[in-house]
Design an enzyme around this catalytic site. Structure first.
Site, PDB file in Angstrom:
ATOM      1  N   GLY D  88     -22.396 -42.017   8.970  1.00  0.00           N
ATOM      2  CA  GLY D  88     -22.790 -42.488  10.307  1.00  0.00           C
ATOM      3  C   GLY D  88     -24.113 -41.881  10.738  1.00  0.00           C
ATOM      4  O   GLY D  88     -24.350 -41.663  11.924  1.00  0.00           O
ATOM      5  N   GLY D  91     -27.502 -42.845  13.576  1.00  0.00           N
ATOM      6  CA  GLY D  91     -27.713 -42.676  15.006  1.00  0.00           C
ATOM      7  C   GLY D  91     -26.668 -41.760  15.606  1.00  0.00           C
ATOM      8  O   GLY D  91     -25.754 -41.282  14.923  1.00  0.00           O
ATOM      9  N   THR D 114     -23.812 -50.722   9.073  1.00  0.00           N
ATOM     10  CA  THR D 114     -24.181 -51.220  10.396  1.00  0.00           C
ATOM     11  C   THR D 114     -22.988 -51.819  11.136  1.00  0.00           C
ATOM     12  O   THR D 114     -22.925 -51.810  12.343  1.00  0.00           O
ATOM     13  CB  THR D 114     -25.297 -52.276  10.296  1.00  0.00           C
ATOM     14  N   SER D 151     -12.179 -36.708  18.293  1.00  0.00           N
ATOM     15  CA  SER D 151     -12.464 -37.015  19.692  1.00  0.00           C
ATOM     16  C   SER D 151     -11.377 -36.368  20.538  1.00  0.00           C
ATOM     17  O   SER D 151     -10.275 -36.098  20.058  1.00  0.00           O
ATOM     18  CB  SER D 151     -12.434 -38.534  19.906  1.00  0.00           C
ATOM     19  N   TYR D 166      -8.559 -47.108  19.876  1.00  0.00           N
ATOM     20  CA  TYR D 166      -9.435 -46.040  19.402  1.00  0.00           C
ATOM     21  C   TYR D 166      -8.693 -44.695  19.402  1.00  0.00           C
ATOM     22  O   TYR D 166      -8.772 -43.916  18.453  1.00  0.00           O
ATOM     23  CB  TYR D 166     -10.669 -45.978  20.302  1.00  0.00           C
ATOM     24  N   LYS D 170      -7.897 -41.949  16.374  1.00  0.00           N
ATOM     25  CA  LYS D 170      -8.270 -40.539  16.467  1.00  0.00           C
ATOM     26  C   LYS D 170      -7.049 -39.622  16.364  1.00  0.00           C
ATOM     27  O   LYS D 170      -7.153 -38.513  15.823  1.00  0.00           O
ATOM     28  CB  LYS D 170      -9.048 -40.291  17.758  1.00  0.00           C
ATOM     29  N   GLU D 202     -23.155 -38.925  25.046  1.00  0.00           N
ATOM     30  CA  GLU D 202     -24.149 -39.952  25.361  1.00  0.00           C
ATOM     31  C   GLU D 202     -24.816 -40.450  24.092  1.00  0.00           C
ATOM     32  O   GLU D 202     -25.636 -39.763  23.489  1.00  0.00           O
ATOM     33  CB  GLU D 202     -25.201 -39.383  26.321  1.00  0.00           C
TER      34      GLU D 202
END
Lengths: 260, 260, 260, 260
Positions: D88, D91, D114, D151, D166, D170, D202
């Protein structure tokens, strides 16, 4: 349709997956001679190419319902003649749950896949749950109940490497059930979400896992007195029998002799 | 003796504390006219200066047992005439549990303290559990059952500051119950350990907490349909009714409408 | 004052308890020759009859701060010359934390009790935290930090009966820290709450527990390469060094060789 | 290769997935002018049709390593010139981690897809981890480190329906990381397994999720001061910098202002 869940070695049992209970009896269904066709008529959105077989329920639910009426558990009256969908119903926990529901007077539709990939199960459970909820919503069922068969492996990772990936999928089930509970509440329904988290259950599954070593398979269930599928089915019945304002979120249950 | 548990505002209910079930009927006890004296004779180590009152059980358990015999739940036959100790039995969950056990034919000894300190409770529960276990061991009771009334607060900390310390004590109960389960297994007994973790239960407790503001107290129970003490008692009965090889570790239950 | 925490056998280490960092340097303190008297002047509400000894910090913090200035870790500049209270500072983790903070240029006040009761610790930690928060509030400290030394036992109950009660107290710490985080946020402060949860740490504590069997005590630390108190202190420094908008809630750390 | 992780709205950020650190410098690699080709030569088993792009590392790691040598963090010396694989890496967190590792003198190979499907990620992470472990084993790397970016959603299900699935993935990562830790220990290696569990970070991800509503996307990051990807990268560096006998299992970190 709901796939049966392939189960790993150390805590081997066929999973019953999500079990939706709640669609009210429709006049259409009551005329049908057998529950299986009801699936396609009542719940066309549930059937798809992945469905291998609709499991014939042990006997006609209505008939059984009437015959076993006197055995109905306190609190179970309100479920009489209502429709239950049981996944993984071809054996193990799923079959025991289907039998127990029939005994309590519900109409049961069971389904199963013969081949399952563990890693697909989380997604499948998620999809099935969504479909079940949609179906309830379309029928204005506000008091339905979705019960996911989880595992103690959904709460702590036992020290056997063979079930670590299985544990991961069950952790996911823990989260999905809590998420579902929140969503059902947010949608202002009174549909309940429950998971039942058994430890080692005696099913035929170890024999699939250790297919070349039936001794090791048998040994899995011999060192302690395991849970039986019926014990899990009893938990399902207890959960269903609670009044509508009571939402059991989780029942964690292990063999009394289980160490981890 | 087992203190009643003082309960905080946001999730207010008197705690029933640890509830030991299992001492086999002794000939001594069966001659006693009332269960209360049995405490001091049967379980002298339990009585101490902190005991305020032994709660008179609604009616003679034996008599009730006989009268209500037909209501005995499946799986509860093996508990008939056996002794149950219920702490916090003067009200709320404890009282409901005591009533339910009597209805199932058990002999119930209840006890309570009128004043409780939350922070003492963890220690008290730990001591009581140890005493209960010792008592079972002395009597060669291998199939006893210790049930701790925990809380959903024992599993996640809700966003109300008033119950944060209460949550801490309940987290401790979660750990103690799991520790107890391990110890009972290590000692090669089949005594079972369970906790029941309810969310908001409607008891009179908010009125003690908000003693200057009965409106706020009442409001606690009005915004949603709460659990009733009887719902928790039902969970106790379910747990007891499972076969000896089944150990329910935890039942997490909330009002269907409870958000957090 | 903050008591040192008595620690059980299987995971034995003196606990550092809550460690408040953040009171800004007052002119009063900077004139004092030694930090110990500062306690009573700066923080009179903290001192009470339970205080056995204020631990002399290894050397004058200001002096050390200047001498060791070049070693200041990135992110630690903002803590220079600010006041840290370290409980349990007479040995083990507490002493290591005190040393590390001095090295980073903080002024450190340590305190300890020689005798501790585990069961009192949860309450003590809760009281100390409240006092530390009050002190920060009075001084308009918005960027303080309260760090509780928890344990891996605060997250799962290991299978050693000797540490089951200890686990219960640490579960409570887990809940208290999360509750504290919520309360600090609700009060619209930017004070941060963290717990650090180490596994087996090599301290002298096993020798107190197994005071009649120094061999068993030593064995506790010999079968694997344990964490050292300095490793926990490093975690404290990392947590403090994060920018103010980052709140580490928990660091769970074990010896690489620890099984459970 | 390691897919980038598609991230849901409420806690949106590209996941860095598993990050293996540890393959010792081979002579082959040291001759290569750029790290990207090293992927296919060093780790052919990792490349497959799903690989979209090997991300060019910001600048030659060796050069950077030398240039930034003075910035090497205490404890990071032993990682100099060793190989890190970052998934990953195009970014968000992944890119920040890659940059931070280069700054500490590691050779970094980044990769990304992507398009990602959340539900594939658990399986992908599991496969990648296995491959990374195999690669280490083949090279006799006993001190490698596998870091999964988890997370806070892997520890509790927040009340936003959009991230419930999600959360489930996790939760699975939480279990997988603990399972991995156990397996690495059972295999008698000193390879460490860690997960880092940030809250709201962010990244640009909300803009993918709310691709038709950039305002809502921006709002996600505006109501509080979020974690930056660099904060997570700092946690990675801290974890790597601990001595080999210290295994950080999890770092739970949230924005100081985050409520849930």
């Amino acid at each position: 349709m709901w796939p049966s869940v392939e189960v790993p070695r150390a805590e081997p049992r066929p999973e019953a997956g999500p079990q939706g209970v709640g669609s009210r009896r429709s006049s259409n269904i009551s005329k049908l001679p057998a529950p299986a066709p009801a699936v396609t008529r009542e719940l066309p959105s549930f059937s798809n190419s992945r469905l291998n077989s609709a499991i014939p329920v042990p006997s006609s639910p209505n008939e059984v319902g009437r015959r076993l009426g006197t055995m109905t558990r306190a609190g179970m009256e309100r479920w009489r003649d209502r429709l239950a969908l049981v996944t993984g119903a071809s054996g193990g926990i799923g079959a025991a749950v289907a039998r127990a529901l029939v005994q309590q007077g519900l109409k049961v539709v069971g389904c199963a896949r013969t081949v399952g990939n563990i890693e697909v199960n989380v997604l499948a459970l998620s999809i099935c749950t969504r479909e079940a909820y949609q179906s309830m919503k379309e029928r204005n069922v506000d008091d339905g109940h979705i019960i996911n068969i989880n595992s103690m492996c959904g709460h702590r990772v036992p020290p056997q490497s063979v079930i670590h990936f299985y544990s991961a999928t069950k952790y996911a089930v823990t989260a999905l059930t809590e998420g579902l509970r929140q969503e059902l509440l947010e949608a202002q329904t009174h549909i309940r979400a429950t998971c039942i988290s058994p430890g080692l259950v005696e099913t035929q599954f170890a024999f699939k896992l250790y297919d070349k070593d039936p001794r090791e398979a048998a040994a899995t269930y011999e060192h302690i007195k395991c849970l039986r599928p019926e014990d899990v089915a009893e938990a399902v019945i207890y959960v269903l029998s609670t009044p509508p304002h009571v939402q059991v979120g989780d029942i964690q249950m292990r063999p009394t002799e289980q160490v981890t």
